[in-house]
Design a protein around this motif. Structure first.
Motif, PDB file in Angstrom:
ATOM      1  N   GLY A 115       0.691  -1.136  -0.171  1.00 42.01           N
ATOM      2  CA  GLY A 115       0.145  -0.122   0.022  1.00 42.01           C
ATOM      3  C   GLY A 115       0.926   1.138  -0.146  1.00 42.01           C
ATOM      4  N   VAL A 116       0.544   2.249   1.015  1.00 41.69           N
ATOM      5  CA  VAL A 116       1.080   3.555   1.218  1.00 41.69           C
ATOM      6  C   VAL A 116       1.678   3.652   2.485  1.00 41.69           C
ATOM      7  CG1 VAL A 116       0.415   5.883   1.004  1.00 41.69           C
ATOM      8  CG2 VAL A 116      -0.677   4.282  -0.463  1.00 41.69           C
ATOM      9  N   GLU A 117       2.933   4.508   2.152  1.00 43.65           N
ATOM     10  CA  GLU A 117       3.541   4.893   3.625  1.00 43.65           C
ATOM     11  C   GLU A 117       3.305   6.153   3.538  1.00 43.65           C
ATOM     12  OE1 GLU A 117       7.896   5.266   5.586  1.00 43.65           O
ATOM     13  OE2 GLU A 117       7.756   4.529   3.683  1.00 43.65           O
ATOM     14  N   PHE A 118       2.950   6.871   4.771  1.00 44.80           N
ATOM     15  CA  PHE A 118       2.631   8.244   4.999  1.00 44.80           C
ATOM     16  C   PHE A 118       3.634   8.641   5.891  1.00 44.80           C
ATOM     17  CE2 PHE A 118      -1.683   6.572   4.266  1.00 44.80           C
ATOM     18  CZ  PHE A 118      -2.054   7.405   3.220  1.00 44.80           C
ATOM     19  N   PHE A 119       4.175   9.964   5.801  1.00 43.13           N
ATOM     20  CA  PHE A 119       5.191  10.672   6.496  1.00 43.13           C
ATOM     21  C   PHE A 119       4.732  11.653   7.586  1.00 43.13           C
ATOM     22  CE2 PHE A 119       7.072   9.431   2.490  1.00 43.13           C
ATOM     23  CZ  PHE A 119       8.184   8.842   2.770  1.00 43.13           C
ATOM     24  N   ALA A 120       3.927  11.032   8.432  1.00 43.40           N
ATOM     25  CA  ALA A 120       3.162  11.766   9.266  1.00 43.40           C
ATOM     26  C   ALA A 120       3.914  12.751  10.538  1.00 43.40           C
ATOM     27  CB  ALA A 120       2.028  10.922  10.364  1.00 43.40           C
ATOM     28  N   LEU A 121       3.685  13.522  10.887  1.00 46.91           N
ATOM     29  CA  LEU A 121       4.328  14.203  11.906  1.00 46.91           C
ATOM     30  C   LEU A 121       3.245  14.747  12.866  1.00 46.91           C
ATOM     31  CD1 LEU A 121       6.882  16.273  12.717  1.00 46.91           C
ATOM     32  CD2 LEU A 121       5.738  17.945  11.347  1.00 46.91           C
ATOM     33  N   SER A 122       3.594  14.646  14.166  1.00 48.62           N
ATOM     34  CA  SER A 122       2.806  15.218  15.294  1.00 48.62           C
ATOM     35  C   SER A 122       3.670  16.224  16.092  1.00 48.62           C
ATOM     36  CB  SER A 122       2.158  14.107  16.039  1.00 48.62           C
ATOM     37  OG  SER A 122       1.326  14.639  17.167  1.00 48.62           O
ATOM     38  N   ALA A 123       2.941  17.382  16.330  1.00 47.62           N
ATOM     39  CA  ALA A 123       3.712  18.189  17.211  1.00 47.62           C
ATOM     40  C   ALA A 123       2.846  18.814  18.100  1.00 47.62           C
ATOM     41  CB  ALA A 123       4.464  19.434  16.498  1.00 47.62           C
ATOM     42  N   ASN A 124       1.953  18.130  18.932  1.00 50.20           N
ATOM     43  CA  ASN A 124       1.192  18.481  19.939  1.00 50.20           C
ATOM     44  C   ASN A 124       1.402  18.533  21.373  1.00 50.20           C
ATOM     45  OD1 ASN A 124      -0.804  18.635  18.044  1.00 50.20           O
ATOM     46  ND2 ASN A 124      -1.669  16.631  18.217  1.00 50.20           N
ATOM     47  N   SER A 125       2.944  19.058  21.525  1.00 49.05           N
ATOM     48  CA  SER A 125       3.355  19.171  22.750  1.00 49.05           C
ATOM     49  C   SER A 125       4.628  18.482  22.795  1.00 49.05           C
ATOM     50  CB  SER A 125       2.632  18.901  23.917  1.00 49.05           C
ATOM     51  OG  SER A 125       2.662  17.650  24.021  1.00 49.05           O
ATOM     52  N   LEU A 127       7.318  16.263  19.777  1.00 50.42           N
ATOM     53  CA  LEU A 127       7.531  15.836  18.449  1.00 50.42           C
ATOM     54  C   LEU A 127       7.493  14.358  18.273  1.00 50.42           C
ATOM     55  CD1 LEU A 127       7.816  16.944  15.809  1.00 50.42           C
ATOM     56  CD2 LEU A 127      10.313  16.725  16.144  1.00 50.42           C
ATOM     57  N   LYS A 128       6.648  13.999  17.332  1.00 56.46           N
ATOM     58  CA  LYS A 128       6.594  12.555  17.072  1.00 56.46           C
ATOM     59  C   LYS A 128       6.330  12.343  15.663  1.00 56.46           C
ATOM     60  CE  LYS A 128       3.874  11.654  21.474  1.00 56.46           C
ATOM     61  NZ  LYS A 128       2.702  11.340  21.726  1.00 56.46           N
ATOM     62  N   PHE A 129       6.835  11.033  15.147  1.00 54.14           N
ATOM     63  CA  PHE A 129       6.782  10.608  13.672  1.00 54.14           C
ATOM     64  C   PHE A 129       6.268   9.204  13.681  1.00 54.14           C
ATOM     65  CE2 PHE A 129      10.175  13.219  14.219  1.00 54.14           C
ATOM     66  CZ  PHE A 129      10.192  14.048  13.005  1.00 54.14           C
ATOM     67  N   PRO A 130       4.713   9.487  13.639  1.00 52.46           N
ATOM     68  CA  PRO A 130       3.884   8.298  13.935  1.00 52.46           C
ATOM     69  C   PRO A 130       4.155   7.120  12.632  1.00 52.46           C
ATOM     70  CG  PRO A 130       2.495   9.896  13.921  1.00 52.46           C
ATOM     71  CD  PRO A 130       3.861  10.480  14.004  1.00 52.46           C
ATOM     72  N   ASP A 131       4.354   5.698  12.809  1.00 55.75           N
ATOM     73  CA  ASP A 131       4.464   4.980  11.778  1.00 55.75           C
ATOM     74  C   ASP A 131       3.084   4.979  11.202  1.00 55.75           C
ATOM     75  OD1 ASP A 131       5.471   3.119   9.811  1.00 55.75           O
ATOM     76  OD2 ASP A 131       5.396   1.556  11.426  1.00 55.75           O
ATOM     77  N   ILE A 132       2.675   5.219   9.824  1.00 56.11           N
ATOM     78  CA  ILE A 132       1.393   4.810   9.353  1.00 56.11           C
ATOM     79  C   ILE A 132       1.832   4.430   7.907  1.00 56.11           C
ATOM     80  CG2 ILE A 132      -0.837   6.003   8.603  1.00 56.11           C
ATOM     81  CD1 ILE A 132      -0.354   8.305  10.656  1.00 56.11           C
ATOM     82  N   ASP A 133       1.369   3.111   7.822  1.00 50.99           N
ATOM     83  CA  ASP A 133       1.338   2.320   6.497  1.00 50.99           C
ATOM     84  C   ASP A 133       0.229   1.497   6.354  1.00 50.99           C
ATOM     85  OD1 ASP A 133       4.251   0.917   5.195  1.00 50.99           O
ATOM     86  OD2 ASP A 133       2.439   0.444   4.585  1.00 50.99           O
ATOM     87  N   TRP A 134      -0.433   1.902   5.329  1.00 48.35           N
ATOM     88  CA  TRP A 134      -1.898   1.384   5.148  1.00 48.35           C
ATOM     89  C   TRP A 134      -1.611   0.495   3.769  1.00 48.35           C
ATOM     90  CZ3 TRP A 134      -6.139   5.379   4.914  1.00 48.35           C
ATOM     91  CH2 TRP A 134      -6.364   6.015   6.516  1.00 48.35           C
ATOM     92  N   SER A 135      -2.036  -0.788   4.011  1.00 51.81           N
ATOM     93  CA  SER A 135      -1.850  -1.969   2.914  1.00 51.81           C
ATOM     94  C   SER A 135      -3.155  -1.642   2.186  1.00 51.81           C
ATOM     95  CB  SER A 135      -1.810  -3.269   3.434  1.00 51.81           C
ATOM     96  OG  SER A 135      -3.185  -3.644   4.327  1.00 51.81           O
ATOM     97  N   ILE A 136      -3.272  -2.272   0.997  1.00 55.24           N
ATOM     98  CA  ILE A 136      -4.505  -2.198  -0.089  1.00 55.24           C
ATOM     99  C   ILE A 136      -5.552  -2.593   0.923  1.00 55.24           C
ATOM    100  CG2 ILE A 136      -5.624  -3.277  -1.833  1.00 55.24           C
ATOM    101  CD1 ILE A 136      -2.957  -3.603  -3.192  1.00 55.24           C
ATOM    102  N   ASP A 137      -5.369  -3.640   1.615  1.00 58.99           N
ATOM    103  CA  ASP A 137      -6.639  -4.106   2.356  1.00 58.99           C
ATOM    104  C   ASP A 137      -7.020  -3.331   3.310  1.00 58.99           C
ATOM    105  OD1 ASP A 137      -6.984  -6.780   1.229  1.00 58.99           O
ATOM    106  OD2 ASP A 137      -5.626  -7.557   2.649  1.00 58.99           O
ATOM    107  N   THR A 138      -6.349  -2.292   3.866  1.00 60.01           N
ATOM    108  CA  THR A 138      -6.658  -1.221   5.120  1.00 60.01           C
ATOM    109  C   THR A 138      -7.214  -0.264   4.323  1.00 60.01           C
ATOM    110  OG1 THR A 138      -4.598  -1.948   6.317  1.00 60.01           O
ATOM    111  CG2 THR A 138      -5.793   0.299   6.635  1.00 60.01           C
ATOM    112  N   PHE A 139      -6.787   0.295   3.131  1.00 54.73           N
ATOM    113  CA  PHE A 139      -7.590   1.249   2.437  1.00 54.73           C
ATOM    114  C   PHE A 139      -8.890   0.731   1.952  1.00 54.73           C
ATOM    115  CE2 PHE A 139      -3.706   3.423   1.377  1.00 54.73           C
ATOM    116  CZ  PHE A 139      -4.125   4.719   1.259  1.00 54.73           C
TER     117      PHE A 139
END
Length: 192
Positions: A115-125, A127-139
């Motif tokens: 599927g798809v790898e997302f380059f997510a960034l969280s900065a809500n207090s 700094l985090k880089f969540p691992d978000i990878d959705w397979s075809i099945d997830t989509f």
């Protein structure tokens, strides 16, 4: 199968094309869900055409959901149906959180899944880089969920129509009580 969107067909695409196809499909189906929410708002507010378009266009999705939930709780008399629509609205809100990731996050074909790898960034207090990878099945699961919510919300029109008929049957436009209900229905239908 949604418009030929099957895992088998997606696997025939090169990984980059597949990534863009999956993201585009998710966004397209979410747009249909948002249109369904717009129609549900218009139905509960009993507005159509330009007023409905103006209301929907000038509200962020989260506000549409909050407004729809409030209106449904006030104007859908069958509390079981109201609770069902409220649950659908809350699920639509969750889909919008996923939509924000898909719409506002850089992505590429996944190196780990099909599927798809997302380059997510969280900065809500912090700094985090969540691992978000959705397979075809997830989509496909997300898209199926979006479709089910959309279809459920679109049944609101039938619920409101039945309520309008019931309300018209209860009205009596200066006619004898024995026939007032039916004439009330007729006058209500003629009035609009």
């Amino acid at each position: 199968m949604m418009f030929g969107l099957t895992k088998e067909r997606l696997l025939t695409l090169d990984p980059d094309t597949r990534a863009f196809t999956l993201v585009g499909a998710f966004m397209g189906f979410f747009a249909l869900l948002e249109e369904g929410v717009n129609k549900a708002l218009a139905e509960v507010l009993d507005v159509s055409n330009l007023p409905a378009a103006i209301i929907a266009r000038n509200m962020p999705f989260d506000n549409k959901i909050k407004t729809l939930r409030t209106l449904v709780s006030l104007f859908i008399y069958d509390k079981g149906k109201a609770a069902s629509f409220d649950e659908l609205a809350r699920r639509a809100k969750k889909c919008s959180e996923d939509r924000n990731i898909v719409a506002h996050t850089a992505f590429r074909a996944s190196l780990k899944t099909d599927g798809v790898e997302f380059f997510a960034l969280s900065a809500n207090s912090t700094l985090k880089f969540p691992d978000i990878d959705w397979s075809i099945d997830t989509f496909l699961e997300h898209i199926d969920t979006i479709n089910k919510i959309d279809n459920g919300l679109r049944t609101l029109e039938n619920t409101k129509s039945m309520q309008s008929i019931a309300k018209a049957l209860m009205k009596s436009p200066n006619a004898p009580i024995a026939v007032g209900g039916l004439f009330g229905l007729g006058s209500h239908l003629l009035d609009g």
